[in-house]
Every structure is written in C-alpha cells, then in structure tokens.
Write an enzyme that holds these catalytic residues in place. Structure first.
Site, short mmCIF file in Angstrom:
data_model
loop_
_atom_site.label_atom_id
_atom_site.label_comp_id
_atom_site.label_asym_id
_atom_site.label_seq_id
_atom_site.Cartn_x
_atom_site.Cartn_y
_atom_site.Cartn_z
N CYS A 376 16.90 -24.72 -56.89
CA CYS A 376 15.71 -24.13 -56.28
C CYS A 376 15.68 -24.39 -54.77
CB CYS A 376 14.46 -24.60 -57.01
SG CYS A 376 13.14 -23.39 -56.88
N HIS A 501 15.44 -23.50 -62.49
CA HIS A 501 15.52 -24.93 -62.83
C HIS A 501 16.26 -25.13 -64.15
CE1 HIS A 501 12.87 -26.55 -59.71
NE2 HIS A 501 12.28 -25.37 -59.77
N GLU A 503 17.50 -27.70 -65.27
CA GLU A 503 17.29 -29.04 -65.84
C GLU A 503 16.33 -29.05 -67.02
OE1 GLU A 503 16.28 -28.04 -62.87
OE2 GLU A 503 14.45 -29.05 -62.18
N1 GLN Z 1 9.53 -24.63 -51.94
C1 GLN Z 1 10.43 -23.66 -52.48
C2 GLN Z 1 9.70 -22.40 -52.94
O1 GLN Z 1 8.51 -22.41 -53.12
C3 GLN Z 1 11.26 -24.22 -53.62
C4 GLN Z 1 10.46 -24.62 -54.82
C5 GLN Z 1 11.22 -25.47 -55.77
O2 GLN Z 1 12.23 -26.08 -55.43
N2 GLN Z 1 10.76 -25.57 -56.99
O3 GLN Z 1 10.32 -21.38 -53.13
#
Ligand code: GLN
Length: 528
Positions: A376, A501, A503
């Site tokens: 992300c 994600h 994970e």
């Molecule tokens: N801050 C980034 C976004 O809002 C990444 C978010 C995250 O890593 N979950 O896109």
C-alpha cells in the site's frame, strides 16, 4: 440450533481473550461445528479506523470493507474463515445506530435509554450470525468493572435470561499473578473479578487463568470454591511460545468436552488431532532469514500484526524462521542498519512522517538487488522512488505529502473522490484485479484473477505509467484495466509493490503467495 459462548476478561486488559476464544473456536471446529466469532469493543470510536495504532494495534480490514479490531485477524487465522462487518461492533457504532433510529422517530416518542434501547441493539448483534453457524463466540472487550463495558455485560445478562440455560456458556479470562518475593501465585484478583461479574448477574461457567507458572490442584480448588465454578472448569493458560499451541493446551484440559457437554451438543465428526501435529511440524526450521520492516511504528509489533504473522507463516512453509525487526523510518542510521538484513518490507501507513526514510530504503533495496515488498503506502513510495531516481521526475511525490508537486505520481483519482463508504473516501475491502501473464506476480499467484483487501485513498496516477514503465518499472496487475494494483521492477530478483493488503489473507499452513515468494527470495539472498 443457536449456541453462544461469551468471553469476558478481568483483572487487567491484554490477557488474550481473543486468542483464548479463537483457540476454543478451533477446538469446536475440529469437532465439526461451524463457529463464528463476534467482537464487541466498548470504546466510543465508531470503528478503529481513525485510532492511533500505538494505542490500538493494527486496523484489520474485512473483505466487505469494515475497519476492525486486530482480534478479527486472530479469528480469521485460527479458524480459516472470513469475517465481516457483523463480526465487529463498537459502543460508538451501537450508539450511533440507536441515535439514528431516534432521529428517524423509530422509538415513537419513548425516552431512549441504555436499558432497554442500547442493550436491545447489543443483543440483536449478539445473535447476528446465529443462522450462519452452530456456535457464536462473543468476545466482550475491556475488563469487568470498566464503566464502558457495563452495557455489554448487562446485555449479556439479559441475553442469558431470555435464552435457554443450555444454549449459553460463559467464560471469564483472568490473571493469576506470580509474586516473586513470596514465590506465590495469587488468586485474589481472580476472586474479586469474578465477584464483580456476579454482581452484574453473570456467573461464569469456566475460568481461564492466565499464568506464568503452573496452577496446582490446591490453587484450582481455591479458585473453584471462591468463584463458584467447578474445579474441572478452572483452566490453566500458561504463557506459550506460540499462540497456535494454545488450542492443544486447552484440549489437554478437556475444555472442548466440558463446553460441549454443558451446551448439550453432539460433535459432528471425530475430533481431528492432526492439526496439533501439523502446527508443531510447521514450527520446525533449518534456516533463518532476517527481514527488516521499515515503518512508522518501529517499537510496536501489534501495529503490524498481520504482516508479522504473514512473514512467520510464509517462512514456516519454507522450513525457515523469519527474524523480523521493525526499523523506524526516521532512524538516522537506517541504511547502515538495513545492510544486515536479507530483505526489506515497507508496510502501509498514513501521513508524511518517515516517508523520505522509506523511499531511501527502497533505493537501497532496488540498487543492491535486495528483495523488496511494498504494501500500500510501501508500494506508493516505490513508485515515487522510481519516478525520482530512474525516470528523472525530480520532486515526484504523492499529493498526500505534497499537494503542489510537479509530478503527482500518486494522487486521489477523480472516481476515488466519489467513493463514500462508512463516511470515508477510502477504497475499502475486497477488489478484484487481473494479473498479467509472464510476470513475477503471475508466477506467484498462478492465476489471472485475484481479489485482495484494500484500505487507501490514493492511487498510482495512470498518466505516469508510460514514463515509469520506460524507466524499468512494470505494472503487472490492474483493477478493471485501469487502476494499477501490482508493480514490479525488471532486472531485480524480487521487487514487488502492491496497492492492497495481502497480509490479511495469510493463514497458518496456507501462506499468502506474495509473502512466500518474498521469503523465498530473501532466503536465496541469505545464501549468497
Ligand atoms: N496513505 C495511503 C493512502 O491513503 C496509503 C494507505 C495505506 O497504506 N493503507 O492511499
């Protein structure tokens, strides 16, 4: 058939109610029952999405996009199930529902009160999954005696009254502290805690005692006598080297049979003990690998709970042990420190703190051909890194960190602005994407269509894909042919950034393909 197991906690927080509940759920599942687990958190936040991970640990995202407590991750991993919005509740969310109903006029002029209106809403949610499973395990967060948890305890009491005795089983998890000076385990806190629970009108059927030392028979007898719980039902929960050994420890004390007997149910299949052996076998390793996680919350493992689990699970499948260390992205000696690791992972996050350190770690991993996994925000940082250092887009950035950047390689796309989910503008929960063949991602997933959980606002800006691809980056999966989901680097053993994600998708003995590939690459690097 609807059966309920309530889990409350006493004495102190962080006793592992979630793990105890999930371990019991696992045992019941091995008897063939369909088990679901529901968490009730007594805080006023509507969900933990906005809470600081320092206080609350990671935000676990369900496939339907609920931002939830990390206990839901424990439930998913132990039981190999998917949880959803119905598995996570907070006081804030419950009050909000009731207040919205009041505003709509649903209460027909009545005075809206904690009892019965809030407790009715809580009871409705206790029973939310009753038709989808044989047994619902309901974990009430917080500690008995807290003001916040009172409405939940009261609702549990009423629920007992309104249901058959044999349909409800109540477990209280407490601490039996060891006083080193006296060399003695102390039962008094447990006695007080159970008294408090009984004052509310709940008599526990079983007490699970967290302890650093074995509970001898006389101690169990004492707890039994003072807490009005049969001696067999006083269970020792010794600290364990792995949380996955706890189901077996409870099984050896007949926790499952005692519950089954009280709930008056019949196992649906012969108990499968092989799970215990498999878990133990998975813990054997003949090699080690050192992984650096470069994040904002360096000293709090719980903030990256699912990542930690994913790395360990993947390593176990490769007969290895992952030594995972969390390095602060603002550490002045970060790059020097990274030199003693076999791979670098940059996890998700929000806000600009530590961004430059994360980007520098990615430069280090890219240039030195060290396996890199960006999740992300980690993926977004890798796009910025390549833009700045390979595509000559000087000052390239995400508009999250610099709204006026000349090269907004990461930004909020117009269609993203319209997404409104639970009051936020985030892409949350499962989204499908298509993986291109002949890519590292395809080699790992071995399938074109994948579905992964998201939690972000910003995206890779499609306007820059051409120029970044010319610089060596490669988009290997898209959502609807439009939004980049996975990026890779040519001429690198393992450089993968994912907008989602992964994970949240790991389960013991079922490692996530990306983590497995990452650990495999790290092992190869370690052998060099
Ligand atoms: N801050 C980034 C976004 O809002 C990444 C978010 C995250 O890593 N979950 O896109």
């Amino acid at each position: 058939m609807a059966k309920y197991i309530f889990i409350t906690g006493g004495v102190v927080s962080s006793l592992g109610k979630g793990i105890s509940g999930a371990s019991i759920g696992k045992l019941l599942q091995l008897h063939g029952f369909k088990v679901s687990m529901i968490k009730f958190d007594p805080y006023i936040n509507v969900d933990p999405g906005t809470m600081n991970p320092y206080q609350h640990g990671e935000v676990f995202v369900t496939i339907d996009g609920a931002e939830s407590d990390l206990d839901l991750g424990t439930y998913e991993r132990f039981l190999d199930i998917y949880t959803s919005k119905a598995n996570t509740n907070t006081a804030g969310d419950i009050y909000q529902t009731v207040i919205n109903m009041e505003r709509r006029g649903d209460y027909d002029g009545a005075t809206v009160q904690v009892i019965p209106h809030i407790t009715d809403e809580i009871k409705k949610r206790f029973a939310a999954l009753k038709d989808d499973c044989d047994i619902s395990i309901i974990e009430i967060g917080g500690t008995v005696g807290d003001i916040e948890s009172l409405p939940f305890m009261e609702a549990a009491r009423q629920f007992q009254l309104e249901n058959k005795k044999e349909d409800i089983f109540s477990i209280h998890v407490t601490l039996v502290p060891y006083i080193a000076g006296a060399r003695e385990l102390k039962t008094k806190p447990t006695q007080h805690s159970v008294n408090k629970l009984r004052e509310i009108g709940i008599s526990p059927d079983m007490i699970i005692c967290r302890t650093e030392h074995r509970l001898d028979e006389s101690l169990k007898r004492k707890i039994s006598l003072f807490c009005n719980v049969k001696e067999d039902y006083v269970i020792e929960a010794l600290d364990s080297p792995s949380i996955y050994y706890i189901p077996e420890a409870l099984y050896r004390q007949d926790v499952d049979s005692l519950i089954i007997e009280r709930l008056n149910i019949k196992p649906k299949k012969k108990f499968d003990e092989t799970w215990f052996a498999k878990i133990k076998a998975a813990a054997r390793f003949n090699k080690k690998v050192k992984i650096a996680v470069v994040g904002k919350y360096a000293d709090l493992k719980d903030a990256y709970k699912s990542i930690d689990e994913s790395l360990n699970i993947a390593a176990a499948e490769l007969s290895a042990k992952a030594e995972v260390h969390y390095l602060g992205a603002e550490d002045k000696n970060l790059i020097e420190k990274l030199k003693s690791y076999n791979a670098v992972l940059v996890p998700g996050g929000f806000g600009s703190r530590g961004i430059e350190g994360k980007i520098e770690s990615i430069t280090y991993a890219r240039e030195n051909k060290i396996p890199f996994l960006g999740i992300c925000l980690g993926m977004q940082c890798s796009v910025i890194e390549v833009a700045r250092n390979l595509a000559e887009l000087k000052g390239a950035n995400s508009t999250e960190f610099n709204e006026n950047t000349k090269y907004p390689v990461i930004k909020i796309l117009d269609e993203q602005k319209n997404i409104r989910y639970r009051g936020s503008t985030m892409r949350l929960g499962n989204y499908k994407s298509e993986v291109k063949k002949n890519t590292l991602a395809y080699n790992l997933y071995k399938t074109v269509e994948i579905e992964e959980r998201h939690r972000h606002r910003y995206e890779m800006n499609p306007e820059f894909i051409d120029i970044l691809e010319k610089a060596g980056l490669f988009v290997s999966a898209y959502h609807k042919g439009m939004l980049p989901e996975i990026i890779e680097m040519k001429n690198h053993p393992f450089f993968v950034g994912v907008q989602f994600h992964p994970e949240f998708g790991s389960r013991p003995m079922k490692a996530h393909p990306l983590f497995k590939g990452f650990i495999d690459a790290a092992l190869k690097n370690a052998e060099k």
